[in-house]
Design a protein around this motif. Sequence first.
Motif, PDB file in Angstrom:
ATOM      1  N   PHE A 170    -136.425 -27.101 -75.188  1.00 49.76           N
ATOM      2  CA  PHE A 170    -135.344 -27.522 -74.285  1.00 49.76           C
ATOM      3  C   PHE A 170    -134.022 -27.078 -74.897  1.00 49.76           C
ATOM      4  CE2 PHE A 170    -137.653 -29.724 -71.077  1.00 49.76           C
ATOM      5  CZ  PHE A 170    -138.857 -30.028 -71.697  1.00 49.76           C
ATOM      6  N   TYR A 171    -133.456 -25.991 -74.263  1.00 48.54           N
ATOM      7  CA  TYR A 171    -132.283 -25.353 -74.853  1.00 48.54           C
ATOM      8  C   TYR A 171    -131.086 -25.516 -73.916  1.00 48.54           C
ATOM      9  CZ  TYR A 171    -129.532 -21.754 -77.277  1.00 48.54           C
ATOM     10  OH  TYR A 171    -128.560 -21.098 -77.959  1.00 48.54           O
ATOM     11  N   GLU A 172    -130.022 -26.096 -74.436  1.00 56.00           N
ATOM     12  CA  GLU A 172    -128.869 -26.424 -73.595  1.00 56.00           C
ATOM     13  C   GLU A 172    -128.162 -25.169 -73.090  1.00 56.00           C
ATOM     14  OE1 GLU A 172    -129.454 -27.243 -76.661  1.00 56.00           O
ATOM     15  OE2 GLU A 172    -127.798 -26.648 -77.957  1.00 56.00           O
ATOM     16  N   VAL A 194    -139.731 -29.822 -77.376  1.00 48.43           N
ATOM     17  CA  VAL A 194    -138.827 -29.727 -78.534  1.00 48.43           C
ATOM     18  C   VAL A 194    -137.397 -30.010 -78.068  1.00 48.43           C
ATOM     19  CG1 VAL A 194    -137.971 -28.241 -80.391  1.00 48.43           C
ATOM     20  CG2 VAL A 194    -140.354 -28.008 -79.580  1.00 48.43           C
ATOM     21  N   GLY A 196    -133.306 -30.965 -79.245  1.00 52.31           N
ATOM     22  CA  GLY A 196    -132.355 -30.804 -80.342  1.00 52.31           C
ATOM     23  C   GLY A 196    -131.504 -32.036 -80.579  1.00 52.31           C
ATOM     24  N   GLU A 198    -127.576 -33.998 -81.508  1.00 56.39           N
ATOM     25  CA  GLU A 198    -126.296 -34.080 -80.765  1.00 56.39           C
ATOM     26  C   GLU A 198    -125.587 -32.711 -80.772  1.00 56.39           C
ATOM     27  OE1 GLU A 198    -127.210 -36.115 -83.201  1.00 56.39           O
ATOM     28  OE2 GLU A 198    -126.930 -38.194 -82.594  1.00 56.39           O
ATOM     29  N   GLY A 199    -125.681 -32.014 -81.896  1.00 60.85           N
ATOM     30  CA  GLY A 199    -124.961 -30.739 -82.002  1.00 60.85           C
ATOM     31  C   GLY A 199    -125.714 -29.580 -81.378  1.00 60.85           C
ATOM     32  N   VAL A 217    -136.396 -23.578 -71.918  1.00 58.08           N
ATOM     33  CA  VAL A 217    -136.195 -24.089 -70.555  1.00 58.08           C
ATOM     34  C   VAL A 217    -134.927 -24.929 -70.457  1.00 58.08           C
ATOM     35  CG1 VAL A 217    -138.644 -24.155 -69.915  1.00 58.08           C
ATOM     36  CG2 VAL A 217    -137.614 -26.141 -71.023  1.00 58.08           C
ATOM     37  N   SER A 218    -134.417 -24.994 -69.222  1.00 57.48           N
ATOM     38  CA  SER A 218    -133.215 -25.791 -68.975  1.00 57.48           C
ATOM     39  C   SER A 218    -133.585 -27.092 -68.263  1.00 57.48           C
ATOM     40  CB  SER A 218    -132.242 -25.001 -68.077  1.00 57.48           C
ATOM     41  OG  SER A 218    -131.206 -25.873 -67.607  1.00 57.48           O
ATOM     42  N   LEU A 219    -132.790 -28.116 -68.563  1.00 56.03           N
ATOM     43  CA  LEU A 219    -132.943 -29.404 -67.851  1.00 56.03           C
ATOM     44  C   LEU A 219    -131.844 -29.541 -66.801  1.00 56.03           C
ATOM     45  CD1 LEU A 219    -133.818 -31.821 -70.802  1.00 56.03           C
ATOM     46  CD2 LEU A 219    -135.221 -31.435 -68.767  1.00 56.03           C
ATOM     47  N   ILE A 223    -125.065 -31.290 -69.512  1.00 53.27           N
ATOM     48  CA  ILE A 223    -125.534 -31.448 -70.890  1.00 53.27           C
ATOM     49  C   ILE A 223    -125.955 -32.903 -71.080  1.00 53.27           C
ATOM     50  CG2 ILE A 223    -124.797 -31.462 -73.311  1.00 53.27           C
ATOM     51  CD1 ILE A 223    -125.218 -28.697 -72.238  1.00 53.27           C
ATOM     52  N   LEU A 224    -127.235 -33.121 -71.327  1.00 53.71           N
ATOM     53  CA  LEU A 224    -127.731 -34.496 -71.510  1.00 53.71           C
ATOM     54  C   LEU A 224    -127.586 -34.897 -72.973  1.00 53.71           C
ATOM     55  CD1 LEU A 224    -131.037 -34.215 -69.418  1.00 53.71           C
ATOM     56  CD2 LEU A 224    -128.697 -34.690 -68.631  1.00 53.71           C
ATOM     57  N   ARG A 225    -127.382 -36.171 -73.205  1.00 55.74           N
ATOM     58  CA  ARG A 225    -127.341 -36.678 -74.591  1.00 55.74           C
ATOM     59  C   ARG A 225    -128.706 -36.475 -75.229  1.00 55.74           C
ATOM     60  NH1 ARG A 225    -123.222 -40.147 -76.071  1.00 55.74           N
ATOM     61  NH2 ARG A 225    -121.719 -40.640 -74.419  1.00 55.74           N
ATOM     62  N   ALA A 229    -132.203 -36.592 -73.024  1.00 53.80           N
ATOM     63  CA  ALA A 229    -133.012 -35.390 -72.777  1.00 53.80           C
ATOM     64  C   ALA A 229    -134.519 -35.645 -72.917  1.00 53.80           C
ATOM     65  CB  ALA A 229    -132.565 -34.264 -73.706  1.00 53.80           C
TER      66      ALA A 229
HETATM   67  N1  SAM Z   1    -124.114 -29.818 -78.514  1.00 53.34           N
HETATM   68  C1  SAM Z   1    -124.763 -29.237 -77.329  1.00 53.34           C
HETATM   69  C2  SAM Z   1    -123.708 -28.718 -76.350  1.00 53.34           C
HETATM   70  O1  SAM Z   1    -122.679 -29.394 -76.232  1.00 53.34           O
HETATM   71  O2  SAM Z   1    -123.992 -27.741 -75.693  1.00 53.34           O
HETATM   72  C3  SAM Z   1    -125.580 -30.310 -76.609  1.00 53.34           C
HETATM   73  C4  SAM Z   1    -126.836 -30.716 -77.281  1.00 53.34           C
HETATM   74  S1  SAM Z   1    -127.601 -31.984 -76.352  1.00 53.34           S
HETATM   75  C5  SAM Z   1    -126.547 -33.302 -76.694  1.00 53.34           C
HETATM   76  C6  SAM Z   1    -129.030 -32.411 -77.328  1.00 53.34           C
HETATM   77  C7  SAM Z   1    -130.320 -31.713 -76.919  1.00 53.34           C
HETATM   78  O3  SAM Z   1    -130.733 -32.188 -75.645  1.00 53.34           O
HETATM   79  C8  SAM Z   1    -130.248 -30.229 -76.782  1.00 53.34           C
HETATM   80  O4  SAM Z   1    -130.338 -29.557 -78.004  1.00 53.34           O
HETATM   81  C9  SAM Z   1    -131.426 -29.945 -75.872  1.00 53.34           C
HETATM   82  O5  SAM Z   1    -132.625 -29.976 -76.619  1.00 53.34           O
HETATM   83  C10 SAM Z   1    -131.370 -31.128 -74.927  1.00 53.34           C
HETATM   84  N2  SAM Z   1    -130.595 -30.843 -73.712  1.00 53.34           N
HETATM   85  C11 SAM Z   1    -129.504 -31.493 -73.294  1.00 53.34           C
HETATM   86  N3  SAM Z   1    -129.071 -30.996 -72.113  1.00 53.34           N
HETATM   87  C12 SAM Z   1    -129.917 -29.981 -71.792  1.00 53.34           C
HETATM   88  C13 SAM Z   1    -130.023 -29.085 -70.699  1.00 53.34           C
HETATM   89  N4  SAM Z   1    -129.165 -29.111 -69.677  1.00 53.34           N
HETATM   90  N5  SAM Z   1    -131.037 -28.170 -70.702  1.00 53.34           N
HETATM   91  C14 SAM Z   1    -131.928 -28.128 -71.730  1.00 53.34           C
HETATM   92  N6  SAM Z   1    -131.897 -28.965 -72.786  1.00 53.34           N
HETATM   93  C15 SAM Z   1    -130.898 -29.888 -72.815  1.00 53.34           C
END
Ligand code: SAM
Length: 244
Positions: A170-172, A194, A196, A198-199, A217-219, A223-225, A229
């Motif tokens: 799960f990649y933001e 998988v 990640g 907060e950062g 993949v995207s959620l 951007i979810l906390r 996520a």
């Molecule tokens: N610091 C990152 C940013 O501001 O872009 C946000 C990381 S988010 C708080 C923590 C994790 O939640 C991410 O690494 C990812 O694994 C997941 N996540 C959050 N929003 C997502 C999204 N829209 N799509 C995919 N993964 C998400």
Amino acid sequence: MIVMPRFFVAEQPENGVLTLRGENAHHAGRVLRLRPGEPVTLCDGKGTDFDCTIASVEKESVVCHVQRSHPTETEPKQQLTLFMALPKGDKMEFIVQKAVELGVREIVPYLSKNCVSRPDKTEKKVERWQKIALEAAKQCGRGYLPAVGAVVSFEQAAAQAAQSETALFFYENERQTGLRDALSDGVGKTVSLVIGPEGGFAPVEAELAVRTGLTSVSLGTRILRCETAPVAALAAVLYAGGNM
Ligand code: SAM
């Protein structure tokens, strides 16, 4: 569906009898005040339930007579493993509790580049997370006692995650593949998720993940906390896997 009082036991029945001891006996006798003749479900933590009737209640032991044993009906169709980057503070406790309610079989905490929380001693934390997993499993009626593993590196987590039939990273910053696209051909029997910290993930980690065989993949567009996520991802995978 009425969830009967439920206890995890390590042993198998002997001559149709199982006995609750220690903390289980205290909880059954003193807290729930269960009495002889009342029904209770005992579970071996490996997918088998024993529907029992209480035969006797003593301070240190509660004897149960097994009426029927059967596969637990509460487990998801797929075996789900959550790989969770160490979050700050006590968020991991929330994540463990929700992940167990949402059917994970194993939780693998890992340390990635952007993890702010980098405790050098994690054994006590893992022990606490395992206790939270046990309480959550009893509360929601799980058939398996989900395992919370030792903290590993991101590289180790990615390699282990890639062994699942469906391995989701799960990649933001993922813009091409939505979760729905990734699951359009169905959900494998084993699924890795998988998530990640907060950062978020460093680009080099995202490259390693894909090179290792994970599907990025995207959620969605928000951007979810890091504690939201896994809940969203697990719920979506359960839905796609025909569990809801
Ligand atoms: N610091 C990152 C940013 O501001 O872009 C946000 C990381 S988010 C708080 C923590 C994790 O939640 C991410 O690494 C990812 O694994 C997941 N996540 C959050 N929003 C997502 C999204 N829209 N799509 C995919 N993964 C998400």
